[in-house]
Write a protein that holds these residues in place. Structure first.
Motif, PDB file in Angstrom:
ATOM      1  N   ILE A 298       0.763  -1.239  -0.016  1.00  0.00           N
ATOM      2  CA  ILE A 298      -0.032   0.069  -0.051  1.00  0.00           C
ATOM      3  C   ILE A 298       0.837   1.299   0.020  1.00  0.00           C
ATOM      4  O   ILE A 298       1.939   1.381   0.784  1.00  0.00           O
ATOM      5  CB  ILE A 298      -1.073  -0.007   1.069  1.00  0.00           C
ATOM      6  N   GLY A 299       0.542   2.229  -0.936  1.00  0.00           N
ATOM      7  CA  GLY A 299       1.260   3.428  -0.883  1.00  0.00           C
ATOM      8  C   GLY A 299       1.544   4.070  -2.275  1.00  0.00           C
ATOM      9  O   GLY A 299       1.702   3.451  -3.276  1.00  0.00           O
TER      10      GLY A 299
ATOM     11  N   ASP B 145      -2.284  10.093   5.094  1.00  0.00           N
ATOM     12  CA  ASP B 145      -2.115   9.391   4.106  1.00  0.00           C
ATOM     13  C   ASP B 145      -1.957   7.756   4.536  1.00  0.00           C
ATOM     14  O   ASP B 145      -1.757   6.765   3.645  1.00  0.00           O
ATOM     15  CB  ASP B 145      -1.186   9.567   3.142  1.00  0.00           C
ATOM     16  N   ASP B 146      -2.201   7.334   5.618  1.00  0.00           N
ATOM     17  CA  ASP B 146      -2.009   5.887   6.199  1.00  0.00           C
ATOM     18  C   ASP B 146      -3.400   5.513   6.349  1.00  0.00           C
ATOM     19  O   ASP B 146      -4.138   5.640   7.406  1.00  0.00           O
ATOM     20  CB  ASP B 146      -1.150   5.780   7.480  1.00  0.00           C
ATOM     21  N   LEU B 147      -3.930   4.633   5.497  1.00  0.00           N
ATOM     22  CA  LEU B 147      -5.244   4.330   5.375  1.00  0.00           C
ATOM     23  C   LEU B 147      -5.664   2.812   5.670  1.00  0.00           C
ATOM     24  O   LEU B 147      -7.093   2.484   5.556  1.00  0.00           O
ATOM     25  CB  LEU B 147      -5.660   4.832   3.827  1.00  0.00           C
ATOM     26  N   THR B 148      -4.752   1.876   5.804  1.00  0.00           N
ATOM     27  CA  THR B 148      -4.820   0.462   6.097  1.00  0.00           C
ATOM     28  C   THR B 148      -5.970   0.234   7.104  1.00  0.00           C
ATOM     29  O   THR B 148      -6.818  -0.720   6.916  1.00  0.00           O
ATOM     30  CB  THR B 148      -3.734  -0.382   6.080  1.00  0.00           C
TER      31      THR B 148
ATOM     32  N   ASP C  90      -2.612   5.636  -2.074  1.00  0.00           N
ATOM     33  CA  ASP C  90      -3.081   6.056  -0.762  1.00  0.00           C
ATOM     34  C   ASP C  90      -4.719   6.777  -1.212  1.00  0.00           C
ATOM     35  O   ASP C  90      -4.831   8.027  -1.192  1.00  0.00           O
ATOM     36  CB  ASP C  90      -2.171   7.044  -0.231  1.00  0.00           C
TER      37      ASP C  90
ATOM     38  N   GLY D 114       0.921   1.522   5.116  1.00  0.00           N
ATOM     39  CA  GLY D 114      -0.270   2.443   5.501  1.00  0.00           C
ATOM     40  C   GLY D 114      -0.717   2.241   6.810  1.00  0.00           C
ATOM     41  O   GLY D 114      -1.888   2.501   7.286  1.00  0.00           O
TER      42      GLY D 114
ATOM     43  N   ASN E 295      -8.573   1.587  -1.752  1.00  0.00           N
ATOM     44  CA  ASN E 295      -7.991   0.424  -0.650  1.00  0.00           C
ATOM     45  C   ASN E 295      -9.341  -0.468  -0.196  1.00  0.00           C
ATOM     46  O   ASN E 295      -9.075  -1.355  -0.011  1.00  0.00           O
ATOM     47  CB  ASN E 295      -7.441   0.922   0.490  1.00  0.00           C
TER      48      ASN E 295
END
Lengths: 393, 393
Positions: B8-9, B74-77, B44, B68, B49
């Motif tokens: 992720i990114g 911007d860290d969405l996990t 992101d 993430g 996601n």
């Protein structure tokens, strides 16, 4: 326009080979102003290939795949693409001739298996492959109002890259798909953690901001990745310059460089500019600091050399300061930089960084946390940063 | 059991960074007998996601993601996983304490933003992260008869790998249901070039051979990669052992190790086994040799330390031999190893490697070709190989 890049092959999903095609294609698409939102890799399984192709055609407008175009039974891209788009495969006489010619050139007869490489989904355009037997496939596909285009290229990087440049890029430009230009710029910072940095830049990291600013951290170095989208390159660059200025205004000398630069690059550059020199001494970091500096300054005009100390029983702020002064005088250098760690049985471990110059010696210390792979680089970078700040006054 | 690996990114989908976590995780899962059929990378974007997580949970039984999990916007996990599985995020007090403690250890206050790293989808197990602030998430999810499990790890490789080994692998034990067992084994060699090595092993590298043997080279170290497929692990391991024996019979002591081992690993291991020690001195390699050795032997029980010499005007075979003897006596070590290069104006440049022991001093020299990035590692490895051969007699 949303793009997806797909890589096909068991050797990738099993981890036996590292896929570099996808990164390369991502960079190429971004340079054309096409945003890549998804990468997909799938093993050599027909049903799985059909599913990921269907997914990609539904969520993206442009899909570029690499791999699966060879002549053997585990090469499934042609068949999967035909199934996913409900089309038939048809022989292309000209492509068959090209493949046969390549075998003749090498004094061999074409194995019957290779005929499959001249089969294409009905309605597709053929992408010539001057360097190999596998031509590429370029197929349009629409469901209702959603239009997409699937471009299948071979996995061999040299073949794929030439086909990309010769046939795919002109066709993307010609179709006017690349309406937007994208430019990247990376600002490098050191000295605070990721969330602290974000707090210093509250409005910049917000999603939806233009240009977009992303934040990543690697070995305590923070990268602020600016992505600008615009009608012209100049427009992007102006927007980037404006954002860089805002970053500098907000975080000041936490910014040390840009792009691929690391602290050692700017330290050596600044030392060379001033005709000054550095000698180092370090324990616990296995010569990491010297290795970094020596790799930048291979001529040793600014970084005179380093010493890796024998294990020390007891390190103190005083001993590390003394080591910095000694490194400076023994090396006959403008600056001496020393690193040392103190492992305590009863309390938190500490590390010390000391810088000696004609003005005397200054030092900082910090607690050690986690694995040496984590604190080692941080400690070495704190030393470099101490010198960097000294050099810029 | 089908596995999917997710990265992720934006820095990955834009091509700014190459993802190596996914390959590493693929190798790990294969070794556990779990087949990886899909890799997915997503930028992101929250909606994207959520979609890829839903897809993955529907088509795979085990999903491992990296990235993430940072504290920034911007860290969405975390949020995407909660949305995709229709769960809520809930604060975990213990994790929050761990994060706060990490900041305290470094003498800082936790920025409020980091609290998000202690939030987990309800029902998930927490994967401790001893080296960083981002704990991982382990969540079961079922729709009808399809069961899947989502494991979210941070993107920092050092953190991710330790969490994988410490917490994830034990929890996966016995879950591998792959029909065919695959085993890999890598034989490491040093001392000849790639094509020479292939000529020494003519029947082994042939395509279609079982087990398969591939050959790759990195910084003068040759890896022979053996892949065996069979019904049982024992069958694979027997086939591998037989191939390893054939390799050893053909190339003898060019083989120095296996797997991830490098020359410094086996040299330090052999020194420790014999209770012997080493001191080094090097010029022109920026302390590369000391850095390699020190990274293996962080306690400095065998590698006592190294010196990186100030630039030398004239290096000769004699001076490098003298340096090896001196390193041995000054360091009070069993062996002294020295590296030096001589740049000549009128003829080919040379490098010298010398090893001092109680039996005296021996040295080898070779021409320098190409970039320091090419000959530097080769020279350092020739030194290590000289010592390796001395140690095995």
């Amino acid at each position: 326009m949303i793009a997806e890049i797909m890589a096909i092959g068991d050797e990738l999903t099993s981890g036996q080979r590292l896929d570099t095609n996808t990164q390369w294609l991502s960079q190429q698409l971004e340079a054309l102003g096409i945003e890549v939102l998804f990468h997909t890799t799938v093993g050599d399984d027909l049903e799985a290939n059909i599913q990921v192709i269907k997914n990609a055609l539904a969520r993206a407008n442009l899909v570029i795949s690499t791999g699966g175009l060879g002549p053997t039974d585990d090469d499934l891209t042609r068949q999967a693409l035909a199934n996913a788009t409900s089309t038939e495969l048809k022989l292309d006489a000209e492509s068959l001739e090209h493949i046969q010619r390549r075998f003749t050139m090498r004094g061999r007869e074409m194995p019957p298996k290779n005929q499959i490489q001249a089969m294409f989904p009905v309605g597709s355009r053929i992408i010539p492959n001057p360097n190999g037997t596998a031509p590429g496939i370029d197929l349009d596909y629409s469901v209702g109002l959603h239009h997409s285009r699937f471009i299948a290229l071979p996995g061999v990087p040299a073949e794929m890259k030439e086909m990309w440049a010769t046939t795919v890029v002109p066709s993307l430009a010609g179709k006017g798909t690349a309406k937007k230009i994208i430019r990247h710029h990376v600002v490098k910072c050191f000295g605070v953690g990721e969330s602290h940095m974000e707090a210093l830049l509250p409005d910049l990291i917000k999603r939806g901001r233009e240009p977009r600013v992303g934040i990543t951290v690697h070995q305590a170095t923070i990268s602020l990745r600016i992505t600008a989208t615009g009608q012209t390159a100049q427009q992007c660059e102006e927007a980037i310059a404006d954002t860089v200025q805002q970053i500098q205004a907000a975080v000041g000398d936490l910014v040390f460089g840009e792009g691929e630069q690391e602290l050692q690059d700017v330290v050596i550059r600044d030392l060379l500019a001033r005709g000054e020199t550095l000698a180092t001494v370090e324990s616990s970091t296995s010569g990491m600091l010297a290795f970094w500096l020596g790799t930048v300054d291979t001529d040793r005009q600014a970084f005179l050399g380093g010493t890796i100390e024998m294990p020390v029983e007891l390190v103190s702020q005083e001993s590390v300061e003394k080591a910095a002064v000694q490194a400076r005088s023994v090396g006959n250098a403008t600056y001496g930089l020393a690193l040392g760690t103190l492992t305590k049985a009863d309390s938190a471990d500490q590390y010390y960084v000391a810088l000696a110059s004609k003005d005397g010696v200054e030092s900082i210390s910090s607690g050690l946390a986690g694995h040496p792979e984590i604190w080692g680089p941080r400690m070495a970078k704190q030393g470099l940063d101490l010198l960097r700040k000294k050099l810029i006054g």
